[in-house]
Scaffold this motif. Sequence first.
Motif: not given
Length: 572
Positions: A256-258, A277-278, A304-307, A466-467
């Motif tokens: 949901q957050l993403e 779309s990361p 995924s946390v860092l992205s 996006e890293p």
Amino acid sequence: MGYISTFFHGRGQLRARRLTMPGVRALHTFRTAAGRHHSSTRPLSSPASRRNFNTYFVTHLPSSSLHPDSRSSSGPGHKLPRSASTPHTPGPGASAAVVPPNIPNRDLTVVRIPLRSAKHHYGAANSRGQRVYNEDAYQAGTITLPSFARRAPMSVVRNPMPKQQGEGTSADSLFGDPQVFYFGVFDGHGGSECSEFLREELHGYIEETANEFSLQSSLGTGAKSGASSSQEDPKGRNTEPEATTDGFEPTSKTVQLESELLEEYRRTVGGYFRRFSPEYFSVPTRSSADDPVQGALPPVTIESVLSYAFLRADLDFITAQARKPDPDDPHVSDFPLNKDEILGSPHLPPSGHGIGGPVRFKGGSTASVALVATPTPAPFWHPASHSTLVVAHVGDTRILLCETATGRPRPVTADHHPSSPTESRRLRRFTDSLITDSFGEERIQGLANSRAFGDMQSKRIGVSAEPETTRVDMGPAEYSFLALMSDGVSGTLSDQEIVDVIKEARTPEEAARQVVEFATEISSDGDNATCLVVRLGGWERRSEGGVGSLGTKEVRDARRAEALDPRRRGRR
């Protein structure tokens, strides 16, 4: 660096502040896809339970000596600054101190040591060069995260900790895991507002995202129990499982957050982000919705946390700027930044402070962040310690490792320039505005970087935060040191020159200073220069690999002589 508290004391640019009291809930308002206002509450935790970023690390030191082993003149703990340390009391939920087996007959004191005082373990230096302002920023400390380190195979590590003297054992974090170290360098352009925002807030976004995503430890330790799951059999062998994956099934809250973040990008920015779309997001794409194999959601990992943290911080920054008056045009703030966009209220950063100054900031910043985690309490700078490095990178700041065996640099990041093949393919799908300047370099709307924080006017054509993430499992003494630098250093010196200058220094602090001084001395454009040097397990052997620091000595001497020659200064 002088930031000790969790929520830093800002500079003059941070005008708007909020006093947070225990139990107070912050109200965040934003627009939903249908255009209605939606309010959500996020509890502000009390100081006792607040997730912390600290500019110090916690370790064990013998109470009766200045160094972990005063009889030894070598080892990673022999220069820990006891004079700068302060006693440390573990907070609620922290695991009990583990007595290192290597010093059984000495009383140990758990202390806090500021990173900036540990000159034999970490060093930082910066210079504004010939510029009027210094737009670079950097940060270093320990971050509250579950460990993402990969355990060494049991056949390699027979004991929970290396039984060697002078290792300066680190204390466990709130998760029962060893501390996770955080290093970052940020290169602002158009001003320092964005780079300072990242210095003071980005680590908070990472901690907050890990909490919201319910990121779990790769070591199998529990945050609530606060105790390590490792056990030792009567023969002294480690009976832990060899390794547990650090990828976990995404929860409905994570998805949901993403999804909400991507929808906010589509509504607020549009353009490139309408089909964004990361790589590490758990949101299924439309093309994979009907395919059960392709439609499998990727796991929740530190990547995924860092992205998410990078993208969330970037969207909050540009949204906050879009709602401020434009100093160049007093009437432009009465209209949306783009004709078809909807500007909602920005989320507050984790500290609760305001974002930027009173007027709109149109510049941006690059960012390179390095996280280091270990599977055992032995610190990552110990020669026998295994550790895992995770790098998140946006722009042209650079991170290097130096291989102990060969003495050669290993770049961990690649510059995000419009001319690079990967970035060129990504951008040409959405824009045809790539131009070539007089130096032959491709630019996107005048920007040299195709990925950056901020730069609100170029977001629609693909300038993304996006890293690009890289993971490196580092064996014992496999690498000598880690170096982070802005393009004022990497754009002037080659990678081999940088590591060779560091090899000749006695301490990481001296190495960082010498790199910045040399880059500034021979620079042709006088850009801001920043360098961070972090000691790794092979530091004492940094000059053994290859030809040591002699490989580029003649080149460096010639470049310095040319820079100091008054007859040639005008030709640069």
